[in-house]
Design a protein around this motif. Sequence first.
Motif, PDB file in Angstrom:
ATOM      1  N   GLY A  67      53.592  40.932 109.079  1.00 31.61           N
ATOM      2  CA  GLY A  67      53.777  39.778 108.222  1.00 31.61           C
ATOM      3  C   GLY A  67      55.202  39.519 107.797  1.00 31.61           C
ATOM      4  O   GLY A  67      55.460  38.632 106.976  1.00 31.61           O
ATOM      5  N   SER A  68      56.155  40.231 108.363  1.00 35.25           N
ATOM      6  CA  SER A  68      57.549  40.110 107.923  1.00 35.25           C
ATOM      7  C   SER A  68      58.180  38.789 108.338  1.00 35.25           C
ATOM      8  O   SER A  68      59.014  38.234 107.619  1.00 35.25           O
ATOM      9  CB  SER A  68      58.379  41.270 108.475  1.00 35.25           C
ATOM     10  OG  SER A  68      58.333  41.285 109.896  1.00 35.25           O
ATOM     11  N   THR A  69      57.810  38.269 109.497  1.00 34.73           N
ATOM     12  CA  THR A  69      58.361  37.014 109.997  1.00 34.73           C
ATOM     13  C   THR A  69      57.512  36.582 111.183  1.00 34.73           C
ATOM     14  O   THR A  69      56.453  37.154 111.445  1.00 34.73           O
ATOM     15  CB  THR A  69      59.844  37.182 110.405  1.00 34.73           C
ATOM     16  OG1 THR A  69      60.392  35.905 110.749  1.00 34.73           O
ATOM     17  CG2 THR A  69      59.996  38.142 111.577  1.00 34.73           C
ATOM     18  N   TYR A  70      57.977  35.577 111.925  1.00 29.46           N
ATOM     19  CA  TYR A  70      57.257  35.152 113.122  1.00 29.46           C
ATOM     20  C   TYR A  70      58.025  35.637 114.356  1.00 29.46           C
ATOM     21  O   TYR A  70      59.188  36.053 114.270  1.00 29.46           O
ATOM     22  CB  TYR A  70      57.043  33.638 113.135  1.00 29.46           C
ATOM     23  CG  TYR A  70      58.285  32.798 113.049  1.00 29.46           C
ATOM     24  CD1 TYR A  70      58.925  32.339 114.198  1.00 29.46           C
ATOM     25  CD2 TYR A  70      58.816  32.432 111.810  1.00 29.46           C
ATOM     26  CE1 TYR A  70      60.067  31.564 114.130  1.00 29.46           C
ATOM     27  CE2 TYR A  70      59.958  31.644 111.729  1.00 29.46           C
ATOM     28  CZ  TYR A  70      60.576  31.211 112.885  1.00 29.46           C
ATOM     29  OH  TYR A  70      61.705  30.439 112.811  1.00 29.46           O
ATOM     30  N   LEU A  71      57.363  35.588 115.508  1.00 30.75           N
ATOM     31  CA  LEU A  71      57.881  36.249 116.702  1.00 30.75           C
ATOM     32  C   LEU A  71      59.263  35.731 117.112  1.00 30.75           C
ATOM     33  O   LEU A  71      60.173  36.530 117.372  1.00 30.75           O
ATOM     34  CB  LEU A  71      56.898  36.091 117.865  1.00 30.75           C
ATOM     35  CG  LEU A  71      57.318  36.733 119.196  1.00 30.75           C
ATOM     36  CD1 LEU A  71      57.574  38.224 119.033  1.00 30.75           C
ATOM     37  CD2 LEU A  71      56.267  36.464 120.272  1.00 30.75           C
ATOM     38  N   LEU A  72      59.457  34.412 117.197  1.00 33.96           N
ATOM     39  CA  LEU A  72      60.741  33.901 117.656  1.00 33.96           C
ATOM     40  C   LEU A  72      61.863  34.319 116.710  1.00 33.96           C
ATOM     41  O   LEU A  72      62.953  34.691 117.161  1.00 33.96           O
ATOM     42  CB  LEU A  72      60.700  32.381 117.794  1.00 33.96           C
ATOM     43  CG  LEU A  72      61.994  31.723 118.298  1.00 33.96           C
ATOM     44  CD1 LEU A  72      62.429  32.299 119.633  1.00 33.96           C
ATOM     45  CD2 LEU A  72      61.825  30.208 118.402  1.00 33.96           C
ATOM     46  N   ALA A  73      61.596  34.273 115.405  1.00 36.02           N
ATOM     47  CA  ALA A  73      62.626  34.682 114.441  1.00 36.02           C
ATOM     48  C   ALA A  73      63.003  36.140 114.642  1.00 36.02           C
ATOM     49  O   ALA A  73      64.181  36.503 114.543  1.00 36.02           O
ATOM     50  CB  ALA A  73      62.135  34.453 113.015  1.00 36.02           C
ATOM     51  N   SER A  74      62.010  36.986 114.954  1.00 39.85           N
ATOM     52  CA  SER A  74      62.313  38.401 115.165  1.00 39.85           C
ATOM     53  C   SER A  74      63.120  38.612 116.440  1.00 39.85           C
ATOM     54  O   SER A  74      64.002  39.474 116.495  1.00 39.85           O
ATOM     55  CB  SER A  74      61.013  39.223 115.222  1.00 39.85           C
ATOM     56  OG  SER A  74      60.301  38.979 116.422  1.00 39.85           O
ATOM     57  N   LEU A  75      62.841  37.801 117.477  1.00 39.89           N
ATOM     58  CA  LEU A  75      63.591  37.911 118.728  1.00 39.89           C
ATOM     59  C   LEU A  75      65.030  37.449 118.545  1.00 39.89           C
ATOM     60  O   LEU A  75      65.959  38.020 119.116  1.00 39.89           O
ATOM     61  CB  LEU A  75      62.897  37.096 119.823  1.00 39.89           C
ATOM     62  CG  LEU A  75      61.521  37.603 120.270  1.00 39.89           C
ATOM     63  CD1 LEU A  75      60.862  36.601 121.218  1.00 39.89           C
ATOM     64  CD2 LEU A  75      61.638  38.965 120.933  1.00 39.89           C
ATOM     65  N   VAL A  76      65.228  36.407 117.731  1.00 38.96           N
ATOM     66  CA  VAL A  76      66.591  35.945 117.433  1.00 38.96           C
ATOM     67  C   VAL A  76      67.328  36.995 116.620  1.00 38.96           C
ATOM     68  O   VAL A  76      68.490  37.324 116.879  1.00 38.96           O
ATOM     69  CB  VAL A  76      66.544  34.601 116.682  1.00 38.96           C
ATOM     70  CG1 VAL A  76      67.930  34.238 116.147  1.00 38.96           C
ATOM     71  CG2 VAL A  76      66.025  33.497 117.600  1.00 38.96           C
ATOM     72  N   GLU A  77      66.648  37.544 115.618  1.00 39.73           N
ATOM     73  CA  GLU A  77      67.276  38.539 114.747  1.00 39.73           C
ATOM     74  C   GLU A  77      67.693  39.781 115.522  1.00 39.73           C
ATOM     75  O   GLU A  77      68.742  40.387 115.248  1.00 39.73           O
ATOM     76  CB  GLU A  77      66.312  38.920 113.623  1.00 39.73           C
ATOM     77  CG  GLU A  77      66.903  39.874 112.601  1.00 39.73           C
ATOM     78  CD  GLU A  77      65.934  40.187 111.480  1.00 39.73           C
ATOM     79  OE1 GLU A  77      66.182  41.167 110.756  1.00 39.73           O
ATOM     80  OE2 GLU A  77      64.919  39.467 111.338  1.00 39.73           O
ATOM     81  N   SER A  78      66.883  40.165 116.518  1.00 34.84           N
ATOM     82  CA  SER A  78      67.196  41.361 117.299  1.00 34.84           C
ATOM     83  C   SER A  78      68.258  41.097 118.360  1.00 34.84           C
ATOM     84  O   SER A  78      68.745  42.040 118.998  1.00 34.84           O
ATOM     85  CB  SER A  78      65.926  41.889 117.964  1.00 34.84           C
ATOM     86  OG  SER A  78      65.478  40.995 118.977  1.00 34.84           O
ATOM     87  N   GLY A  79      68.603  39.832 118.565  1.00 32.28           N
ATOM     88  CA  GLY A  79      69.590  39.484 119.579  1.00 32.28           C
ATOM     89  C   GLY A  79      69.007  39.261 120.955  1.00 32.28           C
ATOM     90  O   GLY A  79      69.741  38.995 121.907  1.00 32.28           O
TER      91      GLY A  79
END
Length: 369
Positions: A67-79
Motif C-alpha cells: 500500500g505504499s504507492t502504485y507500481l509505476l511510481a515505484s518503478l520511477v522511484e527505483s530508477g
Amino acid sequence: MRAKMYCAFLLRALGYEDGVDFLYADTLDFAMLHGLFNLSMLDAAPFLRDDLAAVTYQALGADLKDGSTYLLASLVESGAIDAEAARPITEKIEAYRALTAASQASSTGIDADYTMNMGMDIAVDGSDGTETIHETMSVAVSGNGRIQMILKDPLQLAISMNMNMESNTAGAGPDVTMQDQVSVQEWMQDGWVYIQEEMDGTTDRYKYPVGNMDGFAEFYQEMLQISGQMNSMMLPMIDSIDVSRTGSRTVYTMKMDDSLNSLLEDLLTALQEELAAMESPVDLTADLQSCTYVYTVGSDGELESCTADFDLDLVLGLPVTETENAQITAKLQMDMQMDVNATGDDVRISYPSFSNFEDLTPVLSGGEL
C-alpha cells in the motif's frame, strides 16, 4: 499466453506471492479484486495483445501489496523507468486516483438529484416480402428526479423519475406526433421491489419479490470489494483527464477513448449469443462517438456533482420473415447531471406505506422475477 499466466506475473510485480497471497487456480479472481480486469479474463477466449496492453496499463496504476504507492511510481522511484518519459502516464494515473478517492464513499451509498436530456433519431429500412419498409422517428426525452442507494446488507433503493417524452414518426402512413408525461417511483426494501407509476391521470402501484436476494447481496458485496481497488481498472479506456480549479473546488474533465467500443462490442456479442440461444437472433453493433464526464469535488475532498455527455450510434438487424430482414439505425445523444446530497453512511432513505401496493407474485412465473 493465457490471461491467468500474465495476471500472475503482474501480481508478483505488485508484491503478491502465489501460494501465499493467492492460489494460482484463483489468479483471475484475485486479480480482479486488485484492479486488473479485462473481459478476456472471464472465459477461455484468447488473450490478445490488446488485452495484454490493457491489463499492463491497469497494473501500472494499481497499489503495491504494502500500500505504499502504485507500481509505476515505484518503478520511477527505483530508477527502472525515466520520470520524464513516464510523466504523461503518471499525471493521468494520479489525477484518476485522486478522483477515485473523492468518489469512494459513493460506492457504498449515494443520494443525488439528477436531470437528463436525451435525443434519438431512428430509421427503419427493410422489407416484409411484399412491401418496402421505411420509417423514421425522432424522440426527445427530458426528465429529473432523485436516486438514493445504500449498497450494503440489506440493500436499499429509492428512485423517482419525472419524464416528458415527445416522438414524431413518419413513413408508413400519416405523420404522428405523441407527447407523454410519466412519473415513476421505485423502492427496494426487505427483498421486495415496489413501483408507483402515474400517467394520464392514472396511478398504478404494485410490488414483487426480488428473486434470490442472497445472490444479489453476494454480488453487490463482490462489487464493493472490487470498487475499493478501482483506481486502475478504467485507465486503459481514458483518453485524458484535465484538472482545473474553480474557487475552492477541483474539477476533473475525463474523456473516454475508442477502447470503450471494444468493451461494447464484447458485451453486445455476449448478448447476441444469448438471444440466438433463445431463437431470437439479432445483429447488433454500436459505435460510441464521444463520451465525457465532468466531476466536481469540494474543498472537503468529497464529490459534489457529476455530468455525463455521450453520443452513440446503434445498428440493429432484425428478422421480419424467414427470408426478409429490417435494419434499425439509431443515433443517441444524452447528457445527465447529478448533484450529490450525501454519500456513504450519511445516506438515509424514507419509505412510504406499502399497504396498498398490489402483489404481482401470483402472476409471475414461479412467484419470482
